[in-house]
Design an enzyme around this catalytic site. Structure first.
Site, PDB file in Angstrom:
ATOM      1  N   GLU A  41       0.724  -1.021   0.353  1.00 45.20           N
ATOM      2  CA  GLU A  41       0.256   0.039  -0.220  1.00 45.20           C
ATOM      3  C   GLU A  41       0.761   1.038  -0.661  1.00 45.20           C
ATOM      4  O   GLU A  41       1.915   1.524   0.550  1.00 45.20           O
ATOM      5  CB  GLU A  41      -0.800   0.098   1.144  1.00 45.20           C
ATOM      6  CG  GLU A  41      -2.035   1.397   1.101  1.00 45.20           C
ATOM      7  CD  GLU A  41      -2.561   1.338   2.555  1.00 45.20           C
ATOM      8  OE1 GLU A  41      -3.707   1.911   2.803  1.00 45.20           O
ATOM      9  OE2 GLU A  41      -2.647   0.746   3.101  1.00 45.20           O
ATOM     10  N   LYS A 109      -9.565   3.039  -2.204  1.00 45.18           N
ATOM     11  CA  LYS A 109      -9.980   2.091  -1.507  1.00 45.18           C
ATOM     12  C   LYS A 109     -10.845   2.337  -1.088  1.00 45.18           C
ATOM     13  O   LYS A 109     -11.516   3.958  -0.463  1.00 45.18           O
ATOM     14  CB  LYS A 109      -8.967   2.472  -0.171  1.00 45.18           C
ATOM     15  CG  LYS A 109      -9.163   2.559   1.054  1.00 45.18           C
ATOM     16  CD  LYS A 109      -7.493   2.425   1.866  1.00 45.18           C
ATOM     17  CE  LYS A 109      -7.687   1.290   3.377  1.00 45.18           C
ATOM     18  NZ  LYS A 109      -6.364   2.119   3.415  1.00 45.18           N
ATOM     19  N   CYS A 143      -5.989  -2.830   2.548  1.00 49.42           N
ATOM     20  CA  CYS A 143      -5.091  -2.756   3.347  1.00 49.42           C
ATOM     21  C   CYS A 143      -6.599  -2.580   4.647  1.00 49.42           C
ATOM     22  O   CYS A 143      -6.975  -3.891   4.559  1.00 49.42           O
ATOM     23  CB  CYS A 143      -4.451  -2.031   3.746  1.00 49.42           C
ATOM     24  SG  CYS A 143      -3.317  -1.534   6.049  1.00 49.42           S
TER      25      CYS A 143
END
Length: 257
Positions: A41, A109, A143
């Site tokens: 990430e 994300k 993540c």
């Protein structure tokens, strides 16, 4: 298809230096036969809330570098980058999947990490992304998305492999390992989780990158040191597991009546 999980350190907040640092690992992955390699990430800089300083334009230096590396080594690369949007708005934490022919897919994300105030620096994405590479279907995550099984479940019928790049602190490493395995077991799919090592932003990172098969068995793993994990993924194996253990049709995504 052979997959490489590149567990690497980061030259803190120096994107150019980190890109140079991981180039030999990308080359080594390709030399080992990998068709797709996964970085971490915000891999150029490490996870940072200084979005205005580190965010790149779309098709900026990191996206350009990824396409160049893909063309040079004839493989696909996935990792996330802080990017400014061409249409305005705040930057987003964007997972980029780049291919050797110049193709680029972007996944923003969906779940900014509110515990660390990521939502105050980056806008959330709103759409899942599933793409086909050489006959295998990949779904992209970043993540903190790992904690939200309800975003993974609907994608399972058309997903062979989930990719999740991360900067997951060592203090919660047990959660990272358990959740990766759980996502593989419950979705009967491969899960490739790639986390950084080293220190940055006041956090220590132990890596604990993992590749799990559709039964939740670990195919490759490493901790604390820079490593390249290699494993083969096969859409036919996913289909075989799902045919033998027909659990997905029993899933109730809407809850009890």
């Amino acid at each position: 298809m052979k997959i490489a999980a590149i567990q690497h350190d980061i030259v803190w907040e120096d994107g150019k230096a980190t890109r140079r640092h991981v180039e030999p690992m990308v080359a080594a992955s390709a030399a080992a036969g990998a068709r797709l390699a996964v970085l971490t990430e915000m891999f150029p800089t490490g996870f940072s809330l200084e979005a205005d300083r580190i965010a790149e334009p779309e098709d900026g230096p990191t996206a350009t570098w990824m396409r160049e590396q893909c063309a040079k080594h004839d493989l696909w690369l996935y990792g996330s980058v802080a990017e400014r949007r061409n249409d305005g708005g705040r930057p987003r934490n964007v997972g980029i999947l780049a291919g050797p022919d110049g193709t680029t897919y972007r996944y923003a994300k969906i779940h900014p990490f509110t515990y660390a105030a990521e939502h105050e620096a980056y806008d959330a994405g709103h759409e899942s992304v599933t793409v086909e590479v050489d006959g295998i279907w990949f779904s992209l995550f970043v993540c903190y998305d790992l904690r939200f099984a309800d975003d993974w479940w609907p994608l399972a019928p058309r997903t062979d492999v989930y990719l999740c790049c991360a900067n997951w602190p060592e203090s919660r490493r047990t959660h990272w390992q358990a959740l990766l395995q759980a996502r593989a077991i419950e979705n009967q799919a491969y899960v490739v989780g790639v986390n950084r090592v080293g220190e940055g932003g006041g956090q220590a990172y132990s890596g604990d990158s993992r590749i799990f098969d559709p039964l939740g068995e670990m195919l490759a793993g490493a901790a604390r040191t820079e490593s390249i994990l290699l494993a083969d993924v096969d859409a036919a194996q996913v289909a075989k597991v799902r045919d033998r253990f027909r659990f997905l049709p029993d899933r109730r995504t809407g809850g009890p009546a």
